[in-house]
Write a protein that holds these residues in place. Structure first.
Motif, PDB file in Angstrom:
ATOM      1  N   ASP A 194      36.740  -2.258 -83.610  1.00  0.00           N
ATOM      2  CA  ASP A 194      36.769  -1.830 -82.225  1.00  0.00           C
ATOM      3  C   ASP A 194      38.218  -1.516 -81.881  1.00  0.00           C
ATOM      4  OD1 ASP A 194      37.988  -4.321 -81.765  1.00  0.00           O
ATOM      5  OD2 ASP A 194      36.131  -5.250 -81.065  1.00  0.00           O
ATOM      6  N   ALA A 195      38.557  -1.509 -80.632  1.00  0.00           N
ATOM      7  CA  ALA A 195      39.919  -1.113 -80.247  1.00  0.00           C
ATOM      8  C   ALA A 195      40.973  -2.074 -80.757  1.00  0.00           C
ATOM      9  CB  ALA A 195      40.004  -1.012 -78.722  1.00  0.00           C
ATOM     10  N   ASP A 196      40.589  -3.329 -80.981  1.00  0.00           N
ATOM     11  CA  ASP A 196      41.585  -4.351 -81.324  1.00  0.00           C
ATOM     12  C   ASP A 196      41.377  -5.013 -82.677  1.00  0.00           C
ATOM     13  OD1 ASP A 196      42.944  -4.214 -78.748  1.00  0.00           O
ATOM     14  OD2 ASP A 196      41.150  -5.183 -77.931  1.00  0.00           O
ATOM     15  N   ASN A 197      40.131  -5.041 -83.156  1.00  0.00           N
ATOM     16  CA  ASN A 197      39.824  -5.881 -84.308  1.00  0.00           C
ATOM     17  C   ASN A 197      39.105  -5.147 -85.432  1.00  0.00           C
ATOM     18  OD1 ASN A 197      40.744  -8.250 -82.899  1.00  0.00           O
ATOM     19  ND2 ASN A 197      38.789  -8.281 -81.799  1.00  0.00           N
ATOM     20  N   LEU A 198      39.306  -5.668 -86.644  1.00  0.00           N
ATOM     21  CA  LEU A 198      38.518  -5.291 -87.818  1.00  0.00           C
ATOM     22  C   LEU A 198      37.515  -6.407 -88.073  1.00  0.00           C
ATOM     23  CD1 LEU A 198      38.000  -3.733 -90.572  1.00  0.00           C
ATOM     24  CD2 LEU A 198      39.690  -5.317 -91.552  1.00  0.00           C
ATOM     25  N   TYR A 199      36.263  -6.019 -88.390  1.00  0.00           N
ATOM     26  CA  TYR A 199      35.233  -6.982 -88.732  1.00  0.00           C
ATOM     27  C   TYR A 199      34.762  -6.687 -90.154  1.00  0.00           C
ATOM     28  CZ  TYR A 199      35.113  -7.357 -83.639  1.00  0.00           C
ATOM     29  OH  TYR A 199      35.470  -7.511 -82.313  1.00  0.00           O
ATOM     30  N   VAL A 200      34.681  -7.722 -90.987  1.00  0.00           N
ATOM     31  CA  VAL A 200      34.205  -7.565 -92.360  1.00  0.00           C
ATOM     32  C   VAL A 200      33.088  -8.580 -92.592  1.00  0.00           C
ATOM     33  CG1 VAL A 200      34.806  -7.524 -94.799  1.00  0.00           C
ATOM     34  CG2 VAL A 200      36.513  -6.874 -93.107  1.00  0.00           C
ATOM     35  N   ARG A 201      31.958  -8.098 -93.104  1.00  0.00           N
ATOM     36  CA  ARG A 201      30.775  -8.945 -93.284  1.00  0.00           C
ATOM     37  C   ARG A 201      30.329  -8.922 -94.752  1.00  0.00           C
ATOM     38  NH1 ARG A 201      24.865  -8.231 -92.639  1.00  0.00           N
ATOM     39  NH2 ARG A 201      23.970  -9.990 -91.456  1.00  0.00           N
ATOM     40  N   PHE A 202      30.104 -10.107 -95.307  1.00  0.00           N
ATOM     41  CA  PHE A 202      29.600 -10.254 -96.668  1.00  0.00           C
ATOM     42  C   PHE A 202      28.253 -10.965 -96.615  1.00  0.00           C
ATOM     43  CE2 PHE A 202      34.249 -10.587 -96.788  1.00  0.00           C
ATOM     44  CZ  PHE A 202      34.590  -9.618 -97.727  1.00  0.00           C
ATOM     45  N   SER A 203      27.269 -10.489 -97.363  1.00  0.00           N
ATOM     46  CA  SER A 203      25.973 -11.166 -97.425  1.00  0.00           C
ATOM     47  C   SER A 203      25.441 -11.102 -98.855  1.00  0.00           C
ATOM     48  CB  SER A 203      24.982 -10.555 -96.433  1.00  0.00           C
ATOM     49  OG  SER A 203      24.808  -9.174 -96.667  1.00  0.00           O
ATOM     50  N   TRP A 204      24.837 -12.234 -99.305  1.00  0.00           N
ATOM     51  CA  TRP A 204      24.343 -12.315-100.673  1.00  0.00           C
ATOM     52  C   TRP A 204      23.331 -13.448-100.800  1.00  0.00           C
ATOM     53  CZ3 TRP A 204      28.801 -14.427 -98.941  1.00  0.00           C
ATOM     54  CH2 TRP A 204      29.075 -15.761 -99.269  1.00  0.00           C
ATOM     55  N   LYS A 205      22.518 -13.377-101.837  1.00  0.00           N
ATOM     56  CA  LYS A 205      21.551 -14.419-102.145  1.00  0.00           C
ATOM     57  C   LYS A 205      22.249 -15.540-102.923  1.00  0.00           C
ATOM     58  CE  LYS A 205      17.647 -12.184-100.878  1.00  0.00           C
ATOM     59  NZ  LYS A 205      16.728 -12.671 -99.841  1.00  0.00           N
ATOM     60  N   GLN A 206      21.969 -16.775-102.548  1.00  0.00           N
ATOM     61  CA  GLN A 206      22.550 -17.928-103.233  1.00  0.00           C
ATOM     62  C   GLN A 206      22.009 -18.017-104.660  1.00  0.00           C
ATOM     63  OE1 GLN A 206      24.761 -20.642-102.282  1.00  0.00           O
ATOM     64  NE2 GLN A 206      24.579 -20.835-104.500  1.00  0.00           N
ATOM     65  N   PRO A 207      22.881 -17.966-105.693  1.00  0.00           N
ATOM     66  CA  PRO A 207      22.402 -18.111-107.076  1.00  0.00           C
ATOM     67  C   PRO A 207      21.978 -19.558-107.350  1.00  0.00           C
ATOM     68  CG  PRO A 207      24.603 -17.119-106.975  1.00  0.00           C
ATOM     69  CD  PRO A 207      24.321 -17.693-105.631  1.00  0.00           C
ATOM     70  N   PRO A 208      21.195 -19.780-108.389  1.00  0.00           N
ATOM     71  CA  PRO A 208      20.831 -21.154-108.764  1.00  0.00           C
ATOM     72  C   PRO A 208      22.079 -21.958-109.132  1.00  0.00           C
ATOM     73  CG  PRO A 208      19.415 -19.551-109.866  1.00  0.00           C
ATOM     74  CD  PRO A 208      20.521 -18.772-109.234  1.00  0.00           C
ATOM     75  N   ALA A 209      22.071 -23.242-108.808  1.00  0.00           N
ATOM     76  CA  ALA A 209      23.207 -24.103-109.149  1.00  0.00           C
ATOM     77  C   ALA A 209      23.262 -24.328-110.657  1.00  0.00           C
ATOM     78  CB  ALA A 209      23.079 -25.430-108.421  1.00  0.00           C
ATOM     79  N   SER A 210      24.459 -24.475-111.166  1.00  0.00           N
ATOM     80  CA  SER A 210      24.640 -24.675-112.612  1.00  0.00           C
ATOM     81  C   SER A 210      24.348 -26.107-113.023  1.00  0.00           C
ATOM     82  CB  SER A 210      26.074 -24.326-113.010  1.00  0.00           C
ATOM     83  OG  SER A 210      26.984 -25.268-112.464  1.00  0.00           O
TER      84      SER A 210
END
Length: 289
Positions: free
Chosen positions: A109-125
């Motif tokens: 927008d006029a003042d800010n940058l927005y960055v969005r990340f989305s992903w599926k949680q992988p199985p735990a090791s």
């Protein structure tokens, strides 16, 4: 009674401010998403990347080819080789996810940058937790002008060195750094991180060493797990102070990100290749109004 009324008024005011801030956030359903797969990199510091006898792509880099030019569609296969110990990983972790597909969006927008990340949680090791306090950490870095050597070609890889902590035989006190890094000369990466357990964001930089705090651009960093899907959103001012890359309309910036999944720490994360973030201009990821 007076104190109670005052506290109530302050609470109402803060609530109103929070609502206004949320209303100003982008409608992410209308923002294009870039699919980027982060992968497990094993022991592949910049010294390995640029050594032709170890990495055939070093020849292409000398010609100006970026890591993403060659490997954007190969990251999952690369991650499998390294997570399994088949290649450049002396201490493989059984069950480690080799790669994580991520949707990346950006807007401004006029003042800010927005960055969005989305992903599926992988199985735990099932491996021992390196950072038990934070099951997930997400970070991204920006670099302006290509002043950092190879930033235009390899993204954040110029901060990863063979002598950095958690590399085989390296001192635990040696943090990430940029060769010849200098805030005064603009030779640095602007760093942002969100930690799931601490539920807070950090704004620092990587120059002659990594500094996690002190930046002035971060507005907010929030994340949540909804079912099996993580979503993390950063907001930062377009302008900034020392250690912050100032963002301008019509310009592009070197961009890379990492996810520390499964309570990982140090180099045992998943990383992206290097991409371009454009502010109101065409790039791998474009942040438009």
């Amino acid at each position: 009674m007076k104190k109670t009324i005052t506290a109530g008024l302050v609470g109402a005011l803060l609530a109103g401010m929070t609502g206004a801030a949320m209303a100003a956030a982008p409608d992410w359903s209308k923002v294009p998403a870039k699919d980027i797969t982060v992968f497990y990199p094993g022991v592949s510091p910049i010294e390995w990347i640029t050594k032709g006898t170890d990495h055939g792509g070093a020849r292409g880099m000398k010609k100006g080819e970026t890591c993403a030019d060659c490997h954007h569609s190969e990251t999952t296969d690369m991650g499998k080789k390294m997570a399994s110990g088949q290649k450049i990983e002396p201490t493989p972790i059984a069950g480690k996810a080799p790669a994580i597909p991520v949707k990346v969006q950006a807007a401004r927008d006029a003042d800010n940058l927005y960055v969005r990340f989305s992903w599926k949680q992988p199985p735990a090791s099932g491996a021992a937790k390196m950072d038990a306090k934070n099951p997930v950490k997400v970070a991204f870095m920006l670099e302006a002008g290509g002043k950092v050597e190879l930033a235009d070609l390899g993204g954040c890889w110029s901060t990863c060195h063979v002598d950095s902590r958690t590399m085989p035989g390296a001192a635990e006190t040696k943090l990430k750094y940029v060769k010849g890094g200098s805030l005064a000369d603009g030779k640095f990466y602007d760093l942002y991180q969100w930690r799931s357990g601490e539920k807070k964001g950090f704004n620092g930089y990587v120059a002659d060493k990594r500094v996690m705090e002190g930046g002035q651009a971060l507005v907010s960093a929030d994340g949540k797990l909804d079912g099996d899907t993580w979503t993390v959103v950063f907001a930062r001012k377009l302008a900034g102070g020392e250690g912050d890359v100032a963002l301008e309309s019509g310009k592009t910036y070197n961009f890379g990100f990492a996810i520390h999944d499964d309570s990982a720490a140090g180099r045992f994360h998943h990383v992206s290749l290097g991409y371009k973030l454009g502010i109101d201009t065409s790039a791998d990821i474009t942040a438009a109004k």
